[in-house]
Design an enzyme around this catalytic site. Structure first.
Site, PDB file in Angstrom:
ATOM      1  N   HIS A 158      39.730  40.313  46.707  1.00 37.26           N
ATOM      2  CA  HIS A 158      40.306  41.236  45.712  1.00 37.26           C
ATOM      3  C   HIS A 158      41.818  41.160  45.572  1.00 37.26           C
ATOM      4  CE1 HIS A 158      41.269  43.615  49.276  1.00 37.26           C
ATOM      5  NE2 HIS A 158      42.206  44.152  48.534  1.00 37.26           N
TER       6      HIS A 158
HETATM    7  C1  UD1 Z   1      44.547  48.210  46.300  1.00 36.47           C
HETATM    8  C2  UD1 Z   1      45.743  47.963  47.190  1.00 36.47           C
HETATM    9  C3  UD1 Z   1      45.389  46.972  48.281  1.00 36.47           C
HETATM   10  C4  UD1 Z   1      44.109  47.353  48.993  1.00 36.47           C
HETATM   11  C5  UD1 Z   1      43.004  47.512  47.965  1.00 36.47           C
HETATM   12  C6  UD1 Z   1      41.674  47.865  48.585  1.00 36.47           C
HETATM   13  C7  UD1 Z   1      47.923  48.214  46.080  1.00 36.47           C
HETATM   14  C8  UD1 Z   1      49.104  47.501  45.547  1.00 36.47           C
HETATM   15  N1  UD1 Z   1      46.895  47.450  46.455  1.00 36.47           N
HETATM   16  O1  UD1 Z   1      44.341  47.095  45.478  1.00 36.47           O
HETATM   17  O2  UD1 Z   1      46.447  46.924  49.208  1.00 36.47           O
HETATM   18  O3  UD1 Z   1      43.753  46.351  49.938  1.00 36.47           O
HETATM   19  O4  UD1 Z   1      43.398  48.521  47.036  1.00 36.47           O
HETATM   20  O5  UD1 Z   1      40.651  47.931  47.656  1.00 36.47           O
HETATM   21  O6  UD1 Z   1      47.938  49.411  46.172  1.00 36.47           O
HETATM   22  N2  UD1 Z   1      39.603  49.361  39.722  1.00 36.47           N
HETATM   23  C9  UD1 Z   1      38.422  49.947  39.267  1.00 36.47           C
HETATM   24  N3  UD1 Z   1      37.933  51.015  39.919  1.00 36.47           N
HETATM   25  C10 UD1 Z   1      38.553  51.585  40.971  1.00 36.47           C
HETATM   26  C11 UD1 Z   1      39.769  51.015  41.402  1.00 36.47           C
HETATM   27  C12 UD1 Z   1      40.274  49.910  40.789  1.00 36.47           C
HETATM   28  O7  UD1 Z   1      37.799  49.470  38.327  1.00 36.47           O
HETATM   29  O8  UD1 Z   1      38.039  52.555  41.521  1.00 36.47           O
HETATM   30  C13 UD1 Z   1      40.117  48.135  39.066  1.00 36.47           C
HETATM   31  C14 UD1 Z   1      40.930  48.352  37.835  1.00 36.47           C
HETATM   32  O9  UD1 Z   1      40.624  47.309  36.941  1.00 36.47           O
HETATM   33  C15 UD1 Z   1      42.356  48.166  38.311  1.00 36.47           C
HETATM   34  C16 UD1 Z   1      42.201  47.147  39.408  1.00 36.47           C
HETATM   35  O10 UD1 Z   1      40.913  47.441  39.983  1.00 36.47           O
HETATM   36  O11 UD1 Z   1      43.203  47.761  37.313  1.00 36.47           O
HETATM   37  C17 UD1 Z   1      43.280  47.199  40.445  1.00 36.47           C
HETATM   38  O12 UD1 Z   1      43.303  48.420  41.120  1.00 36.47           O
HETATM   39  P1  UD1 Z   1      44.549  48.851  42.057  1.00 36.47           P
HETATM   40  O13 UD1 Z   1      44.575  50.313  42.112  1.00 36.47           O
HETATM   41  O14 UD1 Z   1      45.756  48.097  41.730  1.00 36.47           O
HETATM   42  O15 UD1 Z   1      44.185  48.413  43.467  1.00 36.47           O
HETATM   43  P2  UD1 Z   1      43.446  47.243  44.171  1.00 36.47           P
HETATM   44  O16 UD1 Z   1      43.494  45.971  43.481  1.00 36.47           O
HETATM   45  O17 UD1 Z   1      42.121  47.828  44.519  1.00 36.47           O
END
Ligand code: UD1
Length: 353
Positions: free
Chosen positions: A205
């Protein structure tokens, strides 16, 4: 003592499981604020229910966005929350996400003492958003709770010594507590169409692996070349990127929805080995005596590299196949404490009260 804990992303829910319990036992009054960074039920709600974490007093509902959008929205909402509520004795954050960073900045500006659980980790790769989040949070913290002695040394090397404590890793506490339940609650046939020891477990991820079509394509090619089938609980972020870049998932992969913590332990227990770019899973593999191939070029969990339990393979197919052919021979060592990190952190916070 009143502690305000700010969390928002999946690994933080796992870390909170034992510490919230230890706080309650010691009479610390903890209030949880969920930033809403992770909002899908399978990324959030299931963890609170399954691990018995107290229900957050508020969910700030921040959701996804660019780093500045997400961090900015969290800061605004947290500042408002803190100014409208009685001031806690400490604000506690976990790990290295944008939820961690925003809460650290708000605490520092409002002069609320900050406690950082999982302090002192470094990848020395500033292209990782998590690395920036860690560096800033450690700089601003009054209490720095380190999961390993090497984390203490890294902080000392940056001139940070005051408030630094080696406590062990709260994730080890959590694993020891829940591992006995995993096989009982999740027999393997409930989870995957594979037998014990006959599949690899994959998670992927990180931004560096998922945000660039070429890199994500290379990862899929690498997985396709593996000699066993692969179970993959897919992060929503990766699912979205695969669809956006029109990259097909190879047929040896069994794609699953994200699973809860206990099911993940069961999947790990049944796996031959692990391939991951997650930080937490590298350690969980180590503690579960499963070899780990880390799909990155550096790790914050240096101790897991000893004796070949963990190998940094990046996106390099040759390194993957070499690592699979040379399984670890020696026992792991207790680098990450004795499973009492939560009690130790509680004791240290109470001493300061
Ligand atoms: C985040 C953390 C990372 C951690 C990870 C665990 C940061 C910079 N990164 O990354 O350190 O290891 O979480 O999972 O804080 N999304 C969904 N549903 C959700 C959450 C996210 O669909 O419940 C999707 C969305 O498209 C979003 C993308 O994931 O744009 C990125 O989400 P983001 O909140 O940046 O975090 P992670 O990539 O999960």
């Amino acid at each position: 003592m009143n502690v305000l804990t700010v969390l928002g992303a999946r690994p933080q829910f796992v870390k909170a499981a034992m510490l919230s319990r230890a706080f309650a036992k010691a009479g610390i009054n903890e209030t949880l604020v969920h930033t809403g960074q992770h909002y899908d039920a399978r990324m959030s709600k299931i963890f609170f229910e399954e691990l018995g974490i107290p229900v957050p007093e508020v969910n700030l509902g921040v959701g996804s966005g660019t780093h500045a959008e997400q961090t900015g929205r969290m800061m605004m909402a947290l500042e408002k929350y803190l100014t409208n509520h009685s001031r806690p004795d400490a604000l506690l954050v976990y790990g290295d996400t944008n939820s961690t960073l925003s809460a650290a900045l708000v605490a520092a500006k409002l002069q609320v003492p900050l406690a950082h659980v999982e302090a002192g980790l470094r990848s020395f790769n500033r292209a990782m958003p998590e690395e920036i989040n860690r560096i800033v949070t450690d700089r601003l913290s009054q209490w720095l709770f380190c999961p390993s002695r090497s984390a203490v040394e890294l902080l000392n090397a940056e001139g940070i010594a005051q408030g630094v404590h080696f406590t062990g890793d709260v994730m080890y506490d959590v694993l020891l507590h829940y591992r006995p339940l995993a096989r009982e609650r999740y027999p393997l046939e409930k989870l995957v169409p594979f037998g014990r020891g006959s599949y690899f477990l994959l998670t992927l991820h990180r931004a560096e692996n998922t945000d660039y079509p070429e890199q994500l394509g290379q990862m899929m090619a690498l997985i396709k070349s593996l000699p066993l089938p692969v179970a993959w609980p897919m992060h929503p972020r990766t699912k979205e990127r695969l669809a956006r870049f029109k990259i097909a998932v190879p047929s040896n992969i069994h794609v699953m929805e994200p699973v809860g913590y206990i099911a993940m332990l069961a999947l790990l227990d049944g796996a031959k080995a692990v391939l991951t770019d997650s930080g937490g899973l590298q350690k969980e593999a180590y503690w579960s005596e499963r070899p780990c191939l880390t799909l990155r070029n550096e790790t914050e969990w240096l101790e897991t590299l000893e004796n070949g339990w963990n190998t940094l393979v990046g996106a390099d197919m040759d390194r993957v196949h070499e690592a699979l052919q040379s399984p670890p021979t020696e026992q792991q060592k207790p680098w990450y404490g004795t499973g009492q990190a939560a009690e130790q952190i509680t004791r240290i916070l109470l001493q300061a009260d």
